[in-house]
Design a protein around this motif. Structure first.
Motif, PDB file in Angstrom:
ATOM      1  N   ASP A 211       0.839  -1.200   0.000  1.00  0.00           N
ATOM      2  CA  ASP A 211       0.000   0.000   0.000  1.00  0.00           C
ATOM      3  C   ASP A 211       0.875   1.251   0.000  1.00  0.00           C
ATOM      4  O   ASP A 211       0.614   2.210  -0.734  1.00  0.00           O
ATOM      5  N   ASP A 212       1.909   1.226   0.839  1.00  0.00           N
ATOM      6  CA  ASP A 212       2.817   2.376   0.924  1.00  0.00           C
ATOM      7  C   ASP A 212       3.565   2.573  -0.390  1.00  0.00           C
ATOM      8  O   ASP A 212       3.807   3.713  -0.815  1.00  0.00           O
ATOM      9  N   PHE A 213       3.927   1.471  -1.039  1.00  0.00           N
ATOM     10  CA  PHE A 213       4.607   1.565  -2.334  1.00  0.00           C
ATOM     11  C   PHE A 213       3.704   2.220  -3.377  1.00  0.00           C
ATOM     12  O   PHE A 213       4.116   3.145  -4.095  1.00  0.00           O
ATOM     13  N   VAL A 214       2.477   1.763  -3.471  1.00  0.00           N
ATOM     14  CA  VAL A 214       1.546   2.315  -4.462  1.00  0.00           C
ATOM     15  C   VAL A 214       1.314   3.798  -4.211  1.00  0.00           C
ATOM     16  O   VAL A 214       1.132   4.584  -5.156  1.00  0.00           O
ATOM     17  N   ALA A 215       1.361   4.211  -2.947  1.00  0.00           N
ATOM     18  CA  ALA A 215       1.172   5.634  -2.620  1.00  0.00           C
ATOM     19  C   ALA A 215       2.293   6.502  -3.179  1.00  0.00           C
ATOM     20  O   ALA A 215       2.134   7.720  -3.287  1.00  0.00           O
ATOM     21  N   THR A 216       3.436   5.899  -3.556  1.00  0.00           N
ATOM     22  CA  THR A 216       4.551   6.670  -4.118  1.00  0.00           C
ATOM     23  C   THR A 216       4.495   6.756  -5.636  1.00  0.00           C
ATOM     24  O   THR A 216       5.296   7.473  -6.242  1.00  0.00           O
ATOM     25  N   VAL A 217       3.589   6.014  -6.270  1.00  0.00           N
ATOM     26  CA  VAL A 217       3.511   5.952  -7.736  1.00  0.00           C
ATOM     27  C   VAL A 217       2.817   7.204  -8.268  1.00  0.00           C
ATOM     28  O   VAL A 217       1.795   7.638  -7.732  1.00  0.00           O
ATOM     29  N   GLY A 218       3.358   7.758  -9.351  1.00  0.00           N
ATOM     30  CA  GLY A 218       2.859   9.033  -9.833  1.00  0.00           C
ATOM     31  C   GLY A 218       1.792   8.989 -10.897  1.00  0.00           C
ATOM     32  O   GLY A 218       0.963   9.910 -10.999  1.00  0.00           O
ATOM     33  N   ASP A 219       1.746   7.925 -11.746  1.00  0.00           N
ATOM     34  CA  ASP A 219       0.874   7.983 -12.911  1.00  0.00           C
ATOM     35  C   ASP A 219      -0.005   6.750 -13.075  1.00  0.00           C
ATOM     36  O   ASP A 219      -1.222   6.848 -13.063  1.00  0.00           O
ATOM     37  N   GLY A 241      -6.429   8.397  -7.684  1.00  0.00           N
ATOM     38  CA  GLY A 241      -6.338   9.091  -8.965  1.00  0.00           C
ATOM     39  C   GLY A 241      -5.370   8.504  -9.957  1.00  0.00           C
ATOM     40  O   GLY A 241      -5.117   9.117 -11.004  1.00  0.00           O
ATOM     41  N   LEU A 242      -4.809   7.326  -9.687  1.00  0.00           N
ATOM     42  CA  LEU A 242      -3.893   6.691 -10.639  1.00  0.00           C
ATOM     43  C   LEU A 242      -4.669   6.034 -11.779  1.00  0.00           C
ATOM     44  O   LEU A 242      -5.804   5.573 -11.603  1.00  0.00           O
ATOM     45  N   ARG A 243      -4.055   5.989 -12.947  1.00  0.00           N
ATOM     46  CA  ARG A 243      -4.576   5.161 -14.026  1.00  0.00           C
ATOM     47  C   ARG A 243      -4.300   3.714 -13.657  1.00  0.00           C
ATOM     48  O   ARG A 243      -3.167   3.360 -13.335  1.00  0.00           O
ATOM     49  N   VAL A 244      -5.316   2.871 -13.697  1.00  0.00           N
ATOM     50  CA  VAL A 244      -5.147   1.472 -13.324  1.00  0.00           C
ATOM     51  C   VAL A 244      -5.473   0.593 -14.522  1.00  0.00           C
ATOM     52  O   VAL A 244      -6.531   0.729 -15.142  1.00  0.00           O
ATOM     53  N   VAL A 245      -4.533  -0.286 -14.856  1.00  0.00           N
ATOM     54  CA  VAL A 245      -4.718  -1.253 -15.930  1.00  0.00           C
ATOM     55  C   VAL A 245      -4.764  -2.637 -15.291  1.00  0.00           C
ATOM     56  O   VAL A 245      -3.856  -3.016 -14.547  1.00  0.00           O
ATOM     57  N   THR A 246      -5.836  -3.388 -15.554  1.00  0.00           N
ATOM     58  CA  THR A 246      -5.976  -4.715 -14.976  1.00  0.00           C
ATOM     59  C   THR A 246      -5.774  -5.782 -16.042  1.00  0.00           C
ATOM     60  O   THR A 246      -6.152  -5.599 -17.204  1.00  0.00           O
ATOM     61  N   VAL A 247      -5.162  -6.904 -15.637  1.00  0.00           N
ATOM     62  CA  VAL A 247      -4.953  -8.022 -16.559  1.00  0.00           C
ATOM     63  C   VAL A 247      -5.375  -9.310 -15.879  1.00  0.00           C
ATOM     64  O   VAL A 247      -5.422  -9.406 -14.649  1.00  0.00           O
ATOM     65  N   GLY A 248      -5.682 -10.318 -16.677  1.00  0.00           N
ATOM     66  CA  GLY A 248      -6.065 -11.613 -16.146  1.00  0.00           C
ATOM     67  C   GLY A 248      -6.724 -12.449 -17.212  1.00  0.00           C
ATOM     68  O   GLY A 248      -6.686 -12.125 -18.408  1.00  0.00           O
ATOM     69  N   PHE A 249      -7.358 -13.544 -16.776  1.00  0.00           N
ATOM     70  CA  PHE A 249      -8.027 -14.437 -17.718  1.00  0.00           C
ATOM     71  C   PHE A 249      -9.551 -14.324 -17.629  1.00  0.00           C
ATOM     72  O   PHE A 249     -10.266 -15.230 -18.048  1.00  0.00           O
ATOM     73  N   ALA A 250     -10.043 -13.223 -17.086  1.00  0.00           N
ATOM     74  CA  ALA A 250     -11.480 -12.983 -17.007  1.00  0.00           C
ATOM     75  C   ALA A 250     -11.798 -11.697 -17.762  1.00  0.00           C
ATOM     76  O   ALA A 250     -11.618 -10.597 -17.239  1.00  0.00           O
ATOM     77  N   PRO A 251     -12.236 -11.789 -19.010  1.00  0.00           N
ATOM     78  CA  PRO A 251     -12.453 -10.585 -19.824  1.00  0.00           C
ATOM     79  C   PRO A 251     -13.483  -9.629 -19.253  1.00  0.00           C
ATOM     80  O   PRO A 251     -13.468  -8.438 -19.563  1.00  0.00           O
ATOM     81  N   ALA A 252     -14.360 -10.122 -18.384  1.00  0.00           N
ATOM     82  CA  ALA A 252     -15.382  -9.246 -17.819  1.00  0.00           C
ATOM     83  C   ALA A 252     -14.792  -8.242 -16.840  1.00  0.00           C
ATOM     84  O   ALA A 252     -15.383  -7.183 -16.600  1.00  0.00           O
ATOM     85  N   VAL A 253     -13.626  -8.558 -16.264  1.00  0.00           N
ATOM     86  CA  VAL A 253     -13.057  -7.665 -15.250  1.00  0.00           C
ATOM     87  C   VAL A 253     -11.672  -7.151 -15.618  1.00  0.00           C
ATOM     88  O   VAL A 253     -11.163  -6.227 -14.970  1.00  0.00           O
ATOM     89  N   ALA A 254     -11.027  -7.736 -16.629  1.00  0.00           N
ATOM     90  CA  ALA A 254      -9.659  -7.355 -16.976  1.00  0.00           C
ATOM     91  C   ALA A 254      -9.627  -6.469 -18.211  1.00  0.00           C
ATOM     92  O   ALA A 254     -10.304  -6.741 -19.206  1.00  0.00           O
ATOM     93  N   ASP A 255      -8.841  -5.397 -18.158  1.00  0.00           N
ATOM     94  CA  ASP A 255      -8.666  -4.533 -19.325  1.00  0.00           C
ATOM     95  C   ASP A 255      -7.908  -5.255 -20.435  1.00  0.00           C
ATOM     96  O   ASP A 255      -8.171  -5.041 -21.626  1.00  0.00           O
ATOM     97  N   ILE A 256      -6.946  -6.063 -20.044  1.00  0.00           N
ATOM     98  CA  ILE A 256      -6.191  -6.889 -20.994  1.00  0.00           C
ATOM     99  C   ILE A 256      -6.389  -8.326 -20.570  1.00  0.00           C
ATOM    100  O   ILE A 256      -5.963  -8.726 -19.477  1.00  0.00           O
ATOM    101  N   ALA A 257      -7.069  -9.112 -21.402  1.00  0.00           N
ATOM    102  CA  ALA A 257      -7.484 -10.451 -20.995  1.00  0.00           C
ATOM    103  C   ALA A 257      -6.852 -11.533 -21.854  1.00  0.00           C
ATOM    104  O   ALA A 257      -6.781 -11.418 -23.087  1.00  0.00           O
ATOM    105  N   GLY A 258      -6.401 -12.577 -21.188  1.00  0.00           N
ATOM    106  CA  GLY A 258      -5.899 -13.745 -21.877  1.00  0.00           C
ATOM    107  C   GLY A 258      -6.990 -14.786 -22.025  1.00  0.00           C
ATOM    108  O   GLY A 258      -7.924 -14.849 -21.211  1.00  0.00           O
ATOM    109  N   ALA A 259      -6.888 -15.628 -23.045  1.00  0.00           N
ATOM    110  CA  ALA A 259      -7.873 -16.682 -23.268  1.00  0.00           C
ATOM    111  C   ALA A 259      -7.225 -17.820 -24.048  1.00  0.00           C
ATOM    112  O   ALA A 259      -6.171 -17.647 -24.663  1.00  0.00           O
ATOM    113  N   GLU A 260      -7.859 -18.989 -23.980  1.00  0.00           N
ATOM    114  CA  GLU A 260      -7.420 -20.170 -24.742  1.00  0.00           C
ATOM    115  C   GLU A 260      -5.937 -20.464 -24.503  1.00  0.00           C
ATOM    116  O   GLU A 260      -5.151 -20.648 -25.446  1.00  0.00           O
ATOM    117  N   LEU A 261      -5.569 -20.545 -23.242  1.00  0.00           N
ATOM    118  CA  LEU A 261      -4.176 -20.821 -22.870  1.00  0.00           C
ATOM    119  C   LEU A 261      -3.815 -22.258 -23.219  1.00  0.00           C
ATOM    120  O   LEU A 261      -4.549 -23.192 -22.920  1.00  0.00           O
TER     121      LEU A 261
END
Length: 469
Positions: A211-219, A241-261
């Motif tokens: 949590d403390d680490f993320v508080a130091t991130v600027g963008d 207020g940070l831009r957050v990019v999410t990834v994973g294998f669930a396209p409903a919740v991830a901005d960048i989603a993997g499939a058919e691994l």
């Protein structure tokens, strides 16, 4: 040994001559390389000779084998590894002479001065791989970033370089709190899984550090939605207020989603959906956890503004990092791999990947526990993870910065292995012969651990090449 972080961190170019105590390690060698390439006069020492020392010397960096106060003559700044002890003669001399004495984190911070855009890769597991993947992705997209990685990356030919572009990709270590000082523009958090409790004291304190680490991130922040800890800090990052990019294998919740691994031997294939478009990604490393690392790297590349297709092309060039399921060779029909895995989660992930490599063959795990404190806390879980193998050999505990404890031994791990035969095989010197006595043609052997277990694989191969001797 813990050295206080300085109140003021000067740019590297203002440090005078810099001496690294423990320069043969992945962290300090990376910093030394970048400083030297930027024109700083650097030198260093290490307790033992190694291939890293040879490589640094070939690059024009003076490296001493053995530590001596005389090595500090003409030195202005000393940067030391956390593995160095208080009574090290160079540390004692640095303090006696009033030299600037910094921890590794301060040395790395001195390279992050504006106008550089720093992207820090943090998390309990996968930092080195993800940092290497992000660097390869950026190179594939035409960038020339600076980078500092915790292991050599064959696709890059090194673990560190000073690039021409104002982007700096760094592996951000939480083990000693180093990552709290970097204040990067962007960050990746791969996952949060309790570790290094000798430093943090409790699971709660360890999680709070992120949590403390993320508080130091600027963008921006890139996180893996499949990890509860990473997802939790994503919510806090959005609120900040940070831009957050999410990834994973669930396209409903991830901005960048993997499939058919698909994991096929040493290759991983998947489809990636980014901003509504589908792309094919082929990785030259095996395992679902590596696919997640690649998605994280892709997310950071997009956050930096690079197009998807060349980033994916760059990811396809990554073929692993030193000691990350690294193929060491084959002899007597036995294939040998080497892994840095030392936490139960890492052991389980790499053994699952090794199982895919082994196919129908037997999988033999040769594990060296790292640190008494970690073995005391996680010994039972380590044994459970090692149960994924068909045979288990456990070396003596690698002590690193700690003293031995007669009540904490490798037997704790062996006793927790369920199913496959398991035994303690003693020292690094004794292990190759012990393992050679039980392996047979067709086996896949994986050496695992953060210490010097990496020496076991080559020695085992040498023995297997001479079966009659």
């Amino acid at each position: 040994m813990r050295i206080p972080f300085p109140d003021e961190v000067l740019p590297a170019e203002q440090l005078g001559t810099v001496h690294f105590v423990g320069i043969g390690g992945a962290g300090l060698s990376a910093i030394a390389r970048i400083m030297a390439q930027r024109g700083v006069v650097v030198q260093g020492s290490d307790a033992r000779h190694s291939a890293v020392i040879e490589a640094l010397r070939a690059e024009g960096i003076t490296c001493f084998v053995g530590q001596d106060a005389a090595h500090l003559d003409g030195v202005d700044t000393v940067v030391a590894s956390t593995a160095v002890r208080e009574d090290n003669p160079e540390i004692v001399a640095a303090r006696a002479r009033g030299l600037r004495l910094w921890p590794r984190s301060a040395g790395l911070t001195s390279l992050m001065t504006p106008p550089i855009t720093t992207v820090a890769v943090a998390g309990t597991h996968g930092k080195t791989t993800t940092t290497g993947m992000l660097t390869c992705a950026l190179v594939g997209a035409g960038a020339d970033p600076s980078f500092a990685i915790g292991a050599e990356v064959p696709a890059l030919g090194t673990n560190a370089r000073a690039g021409a572009d104002p982007v700096f990709v760094v592996e951000a270590d939480e083990s000693d709190g180093a990552f709290l000082h970097y204040a990067p523009s962007g960050a990746i958090v791969t996952n949060i899984d309790a570790d290094h409790l000798d430093m943090w004291g409790s699971v709660e304190a360890y999680e709070q550090a992120f949590d403390d680490f993320v508080a130091t991130v600027g963008d921006f922040l890139v996180v893996n939605t499949e990890d509860p800890g990473a997802e939790r800090i994503a919510d806090r990052a959005r609120a900040a207020g940070l831009r957050v990019v999410t990834v994973g294998f669930a396209p409903a919740v991830a901005d960048i989603a993997g499939a058919e691994l698909r994991v096929d031997g040493t290759t991983t294939r998947l489809r990636v959906v980014v901003e509504g478009d589908t792309h094919e990604l082929e990785l030259l490393v095996p395992g679902r956890h590596y696919a997640l690392d690649a998605l994280l790297a892709l997310g950071a590349g997009r956050a930096l503004g690079y197009p998807v297709a060349p980033l994916i092309a760059g990811l396809g060039t990554f073929r692993g990092a030193a000691r990350r399921m690294e193929y060491k060779g084959e002899a007597g029909g036995v294939r040998v791999y080497d892994s840095y895995a030392h936490h139960p989660t890492e052991l389980a992930a790499d053994l699952a990947a090794a199982r895919a490599v082994a196919g129908e063959s037997r999988l033999v795990a040769v594990f060296q526990p790292h640190l008494v404190s970690r073995t005391r806390i996680f010994g039972g879980q380590m044994g459970e993870a090692l149960s994924l193998a068909d045979e288990v050999a456990v070396l003596d505990i690698y002590l690193a910065r700690e003293d031995p404890d007669p009540e904490v031994t490798s037997q704790l791990i062996v006793d927790a292995v369920a199913g496959p035969p398991a035994r303690v095989v003693g020292s690094v010197a004794a292990a190759p012969a012990a393992v050679a006595s039980s392996v047979r043609p067709g086996d896949v052997v994986v050496t695992l651990g953060a210490g010097d277990v990496t020496e076991v694989g080559p020695a085992l191969l040498s023995l297997l090449e001479q079966p009659g001797e």
